[in-house]
Design a protein around this motif. Structure first.
Motif, mmCIF file in Angstrom:
data_model
loop_
_atom_site.group_PDB
_atom_site.id
_atom_site.type_symbol
_atom_site.label_atom_id
_atom_site.label_comp_id
_atom_site.label_asym_id
_atom_site.label_seq_id
_atom_site.Cartn_x
_atom_site.Cartn_y
_atom_site.Cartn_z
ATOM 1 N N ILE A 75 0.859 -1.182 0.000
ATOM 2 C CA ILE A 75 0.000 0.000 0.000
ATOM 3 C C ILE A 75 0.894 1.230 0.000
ATOM 4 O O ILE A 75 2.056 1.180 0.418
ATOM 5 N N ARG A 149 -5.229 6.318 -1.049
ATOM 6 C CA ARG A 149 -4.407 5.137 -0.774
ATOM 7 C C ARG A 149 -4.364 4.239 -2.011
ATOM 8 O O ARG A 149 -5.402 3.877 -2.571
ATOM 9 N N LEU A 151 -3.578 0.553 -3.317
ATOM 10 C CA LEU A 151 -3.550 -0.797 -2.767
ATOM 11 C C LEU A 151 -3.260 -1.786 -3.896
ATOM 12 O O LEU A 151 -4.070 -1.951 -4.806
ATOM 13 N N VAL A 171 -5.141 -2.742 5.702
ATOM 14 C CA VAL A 171 -5.088 -1.877 4.515
ATOM 15 C C VAL A 171 -6.259 -0.901 4.439
ATOM 16 O O VAL A 171 -6.182 0.109 3.736
#
Length: 425
Positions: A75, A149, A151, A171
Motif C-alpha cells: 500500500i 491510498r 492498494l 489496509v
C-alpha cells in the motif's frame, strides 16, 4: 489492428476539464511497465518481483510504499492523512494465472512457462500505479483535495482471495471508500461499464471424492460402478439443485476435472470431481453448501458409493454502492463524455474485491480493453487474452478524476439517486 498500437481516446467531455491528465511520457512508461509485468507473471503469494518493481517506481516518485505482512503486495498513501477525513482507496490485483501464454505475435509474451497474465491484472496494476504518480504530482502542487491510498493486492486468483489477508493487515485503516476496475474484453477501449448493485457473483470451489470396492467390468452388479456414479453426479447435481433452490439465484455448477480409473476392464476404487459453484445473490450463497452436501449424499447412496466432500468458501458477490457508482460515472463522463459510460450486466465471475465491500462502500467498473472494430473474441482466463493498451491511459485518467471529484460535495450525486430502487444483493 496491432495489439501494441494505441487507440485515440473518444468523446468530448461534458464537463470542464479536470487536472490530472496523463502526460505522454508517462503513458509510454506505463505501457512498458505493463509489458514487463506481462513477460514476468507471478502466481498468488509469489509476486515478489512484481511487488519490488511497483515499490521501486513509487519510491522513485518520492512516495513511501509499505509492503504487506505477507511479503507480496503493498500500500502507498498519496498525501498525508489527517486522521479525520477518510481516504479513497484505489485497488489493483497483481497476480497471474497458471496457464500458458498462447500469444505468438507480440514482443511481450510471457517468458515463464505455464504462467500468464490472462485476466488483465498487469493492466490493473499499471493503471493504479499511473494514477498514483499523477496524483502525487497534483499533491505536490496542492491540487489533491484529500489523500488517496494505493492498494496493490496479491493473490486475487487464490480462493478465498488475498483481499481477506490484506484486510486483516490493516489496509482499510483510514479508508472511507474503495474503487477498482477490471478488464472487460467485450467493451471497447475508451469506454467503461458500470452497474449499481451486484456486478459479479459468488464463487466457491467444490471437490468430491467417491470410493468403492472396485472390481471387474464383467460384473458391475457385484461392486460399485464408480465411473457411472461419477458421471451421474456430474450431470445430476446441477440439474437437481435447480429444483431445490430459487431459480432467481442463478446457481451454476461447472466441472473442471473428473478422474476415474486406469484400465478399460477394471472398475476403479476411486473417483474425483472438482469444479466451481457460482450464484448471483448472497442468500443463495449462504444456502448452497448445505443443499449441495445433501444432493451429493443422495446420489452417492443411490449408486452405493461413499462420498467425501470438500467445499471451499470463495467470495461473495461484488455489490456496488450506488453513490460510489455515481461518482465513477461522473469521473468517466468528465474525462471522456457521458457516451463513454455504458450499463453492464451482472456476471457469474467471482472477485475478491467483494470482501472490501463488507467493510467500506465501494464500486468496481469494467474497463474496456477491446480494440474498436476488432472481431476476434479474447475472453478472460484464456492463453490468447490481450488488451488494447490505450485502456491503460483511460483507466489512469478515470481514477484520477474519481479522486478529484471525491473531494467535492456529494449532494449532486445523492440528488440523482433520490427515489432510486435499492438494488437487491
Amino acid at each position: 489492428m496491432s495489439r501494441e498500437s494505441q487507440t485515440a481516446l473518444p468523446g468530448t467531455p461534458d464537463r470542464p476539464e479536470l487536472p490530472g491528465k496523463l502526460p505522454d511520457h508517462l503513458r509510454a512508461e506505463l505501457i512498458a511497465f505493463r509489458r514487463d509485468l506481462h513477460m514476468h507473471p507471478e502466481l498468488g503469494h509469489q509476486e515478489f518481483r512484481t511487488t519490488a518493481a511497483i515499490k521501486a517506481r513509487l519510491e522513485k516518485a518520492g512516495l513511501r510504499p509499505r509492503v504487506l505482512k505477507s511479503g507480496t503486495g503493498l500500500i502507498c498513501d498519496v498525501g498525508t492523512w489527517d486522521g479525520v477525513r477518510p481516504m479513497l482507496a484505489l485497488r489493483a490485483d497483481i497476480d497471474a494465472l497458471p496457464i500458458p501464454d498462447a500469444k505468438t505475435h507480440v514482443s511481450y509474451r510471457s517468458t515463464v512457462p505455464d504462467r500468464a497474465h490472462a485476466c488483465g491484472h498487469d493492466v490493473h496494476t499499471a493503471v493504479v500505479l499511473g494514477a498514483g504518480l499523477v496524483l502525487a504530482e497534483l499533491d505536490r502542487r496542492g491540487e489533491l483535495p484529500r489523500p488517496v491510498r494505493l492498494l496493490f493486492q496479491p493473490a486475487e486468483e487464490v480462493l478465498p482471495g488475498g483481499a481477506t489477508e490484506a484486510i486483516d493487515s490493516g489496509v482499510l485503516d483510514g479508508v472511507g471508500k474503495i474503487i477498482a476496475l477490471h478488464c472487460d474484453p467485450r467493451v471497447d477501449a475508451g469506454r467503461i461499464g458500470l452497474r449499481a448493485g451486484p456486478i459479479t457473483s459468488a464463487c466457491d470451489r467444490l471437490e468430491v471424492t467417491l470410493e468403492g470396492p472396485g472390481g471387474h467390468t464383467a460384473r458391475p452388479h457385484l461392486t460399485t460402478d464408480l465411473v457411472t456414479a461419477a458421471a451421474r453426479l456430474a450431470l445430476d447435481l446441477p440439474a437437481l439443485l435447480t429444483k431445490r433452490m430459487d431459480a432467481r439465484s442463478g446457481m451454476s455448477i461447472t466441472w473442471g476435472r473428473i478422474e476415474a480409473g486406469h484400465a478399460c476392464n477394471v472398475i476403479p476404487m476411486h473417483a474425483e470431481l472438482s469444479g466451481t459453484v457460482r450464484c448471483l445473490d448472497l442468500a443463495s450463497w449462504h444456502e448452497a453448501p448445505d443443499q449441495i452436501h445433501a444432493v451429493i449424499d443422495e446420489i452417492a447412496s443411490m449408486h452405493r458409493a461413499k462420498s467425501e466432500i470438500t467445499y471451499v468458501r470463495g467470495v461473495p458477490p461484488v455489490v456496488n454502492d450506488p453513490v460510489v457508482t455515481e461518482l465513477l460515472r461522473e469521473a468517466m463522463s468528465a474525462r471522456c463524455g457521458s457516451a463513454s459510460v455504458e450499463d453492464t450486466e451482472q456476471s457469474l465471475g467471482g472477485e475478491d474485491f467483494s470482501w472490501y465491500l463488507e467493510h467500506v462502500p465501494g464500486a468496481m467498473a469494467r474497463l474496456g480493453v477491446r480494440a474498436p472494430g476488432e472481431t476476434a473474441k479474447r475472453d478472460l482466463h484464456r492463453g490468447d487474452f490481450d488488451v488494447d493498451e490505450a485502456a491503460i491511459g483511460v483507466g489512469v485518467e478515470f481514477f484520477t478524476a474519481a479522486a478529484l471529484l471525491d473531494g467535492r460535495p456529494r449532494e449532486a450525486r445523492r440528488a440523482r439517486l433520490a427515489g432510486a430502487v435499492e438494488p437487491v444483493g
